[in-house]
Design an enzyme around this catalytic site. Sequence first.
Site, PDB file in Angstrom:
ATOM      1  N   ASP A  85       5.581   9.554  -4.951  1.00  0.00           N
ATOM      2  CA  ASP A  85       4.613  10.389  -4.223  1.00  0.00           C
ATOM      3  C   ASP A  85       4.656  11.843  -4.695  1.00  0.00           C
ATOM      4  OD1 ASP A  85       3.810   8.186  -2.671  1.00  0.00           O
ATOM      5  OD2 ASP A  85       5.429   8.514  -1.236  1.00  0.00           O
ATOM      6  N   ARG A 104       4.800  -1.131  -3.832  1.00  0.00           N
ATOM      7  CA  ARG A 104       5.778  -1.303  -4.913  1.00  0.00           C
ATOM      8  C   ARG A 104       5.792  -0.044  -5.746  1.00  0.00           C
ATOM      9  NH1 ARG A 104       7.510  -6.312  -7.021  1.00  0.00           N
ATOM     10  NH2 ARG A 104       7.675  -5.411  -9.096  1.00  0.00           N
ATOM     11  N   ARG A 106      11.065  -6.052 -13.039  1.00  0.00           N
ATOM     12  CA  ARG A 106       9.948  -5.198 -12.668  1.00  0.00           C
ATOM     13  C   ARG A 106       9.059  -4.890 -13.871  1.00  0.00           C
ATOM     14  NH1 ARG A 106      10.647   0.632  -9.935  1.00  0.00           N
ATOM     15  NH2 ARG A 106      10.410   1.331 -12.073  1.00  0.00           N
ATOM     16  N   ASP A 158       6.230   9.171 -12.436  1.00  0.00           N
ATOM     17  CA  ASP A 158       7.427   8.397 -12.089  1.00  0.00           C
ATOM     18  C   ASP A 158       8.183   8.989 -10.896  1.00  0.00           C
ATOM     19  OD1 ASP A 158       8.408  10.559 -13.370  1.00  0.00           O
ATOM     20  OD2 ASP A 158       9.264   9.461 -15.060  1.00  0.00           O
ATOM     21  N   HIS A 174      -1.698   8.948   0.095  1.00  0.00           N
ATOM     22  CA  HIS A 174      -0.475   9.003   0.902  1.00  0.00           C
ATOM     23  C   HIS A 174      -0.785   9.688   2.235  1.00  0.00           C
ATOM     24  CE1 HIS A 174       3.823   8.953   1.622  1.00  0.00           C
ATOM     25  NE2 HIS A 174       3.706  10.175   2.093  1.00  0.00           N
TER      26      HIS A 174
HETATM   27  C1  GRF Z   1      -2.516   4.036   4.092  1.00  0.00           C
HETATM   28  O1  GRF Z   1      -2.053   4.759   5.195  1.00  0.00           O
HETATM   29  C2  GRF Z   1      -2.154   4.740   2.817  1.00  0.00           C
HETATM   30  O2  GRF Z   1      -2.160   6.129   2.935  1.00  0.00           O
HETATM   31  C3  GRF Z   1      -0.763   4.247   2.545  1.00  0.00           C
HETATM   32  O3  GRF Z   1      -0.777   2.897   2.948  1.00  0.00           O
HETATM   33  C4  GRF Z   1      -1.790   2.705   3.941  1.00  0.00           C
HETATM   34  C5  GRF Z   1      -2.693   1.638   3.424  1.00  0.00           C
HETATM   35  O4  GRF Z   1      -3.650   1.269   4.370  1.00  0.00           O
HETATM   36  N1  GRF Z   1      -0.413   4.426   1.161  1.00  0.00           N
HETATM   37  P1  GRF Z   1      -4.847   0.309   3.975  1.00  0.00           P
HETATM   38  O5  GRF Z   1      -4.226  -0.966   3.410  1.00  0.00           O
HETATM   39  O6  GRF Z   1      -5.682   1.019   2.955  1.00  0.00           O
HETATM   40  O7  GRF Z   1      -5.573   0.062   5.243  1.00  0.00           O
END
Ligand code: GRF
Length: 199
Positions: free
Chosen positions: A140, A86, A60, A137, A104
């Site tokens: 979310d 990732r 990674r 790190d 998120h």
């Molecule tokens: C979104 O719901 C975002 O919040 C999450 O992954 C999804 C990505 O969607 N992290 P897109 O590829 O931007 O349409």
Amino acid sequence: MLISGRGTNLQSIIDAVASGRLDASVVIVISNKSDAPGLLRARDARIETLYLNPRDDRDRDAYDRAIVDALTARRVDVVCLAGFMRRVGRALLDAFPNRILNIHPSLLPAFPGLDAQRQALEHGVRVSGATVHLVTDELDGGPIVLQSAVPVLHDDTVETLSARILVEEHRIYPEAIAIVLAGGWSLRGRRFVPDGVRT
Ligand code: GRF
């Protein structure tokens, strides 16, 4: 921008730049999936794309260093994760301290990780939403830049709730990028605070 999939958030940022709502340019779109539809959106907008195959690198760390090399060679200021599936490793975090953003689909710190909309539905919350945060790190778990709430309806499915949240994602991500790029903020503990605010 780092993506893995359909790229609707990438599109919202491309559109915000094109319309002048976001004073920035998308320099490169990097994907860990060769068939990510978001790559086509980038090509349509004449943005450079780069597919980095995770299997080409031994670990990674090496993969993250490959991302860092691509980004620093293009002198990017801010890295935006938009559906990048990732974990971001040390090399990338150290190269862009407090300069990596993620979106998120929940009101963090509720429902981090995968399937946030399903988690919210199954928990029975009456309100959910979207969060843009700085990446640390902790999964979310970084300082929150912007959030927007939506109601959770009794007859919602994962699809209907996701669609309602996505509208807010597309609205707040460009706005959050503008705020971070403009500067004039600092972190107090884990709080993201505009300069001049007394805490
Ligand atoms: C979104 O719901 C975002 O919040 C999450 O992954 C999804 C990505 O969607 N992290 P897109 O590829 O931007 O349409």
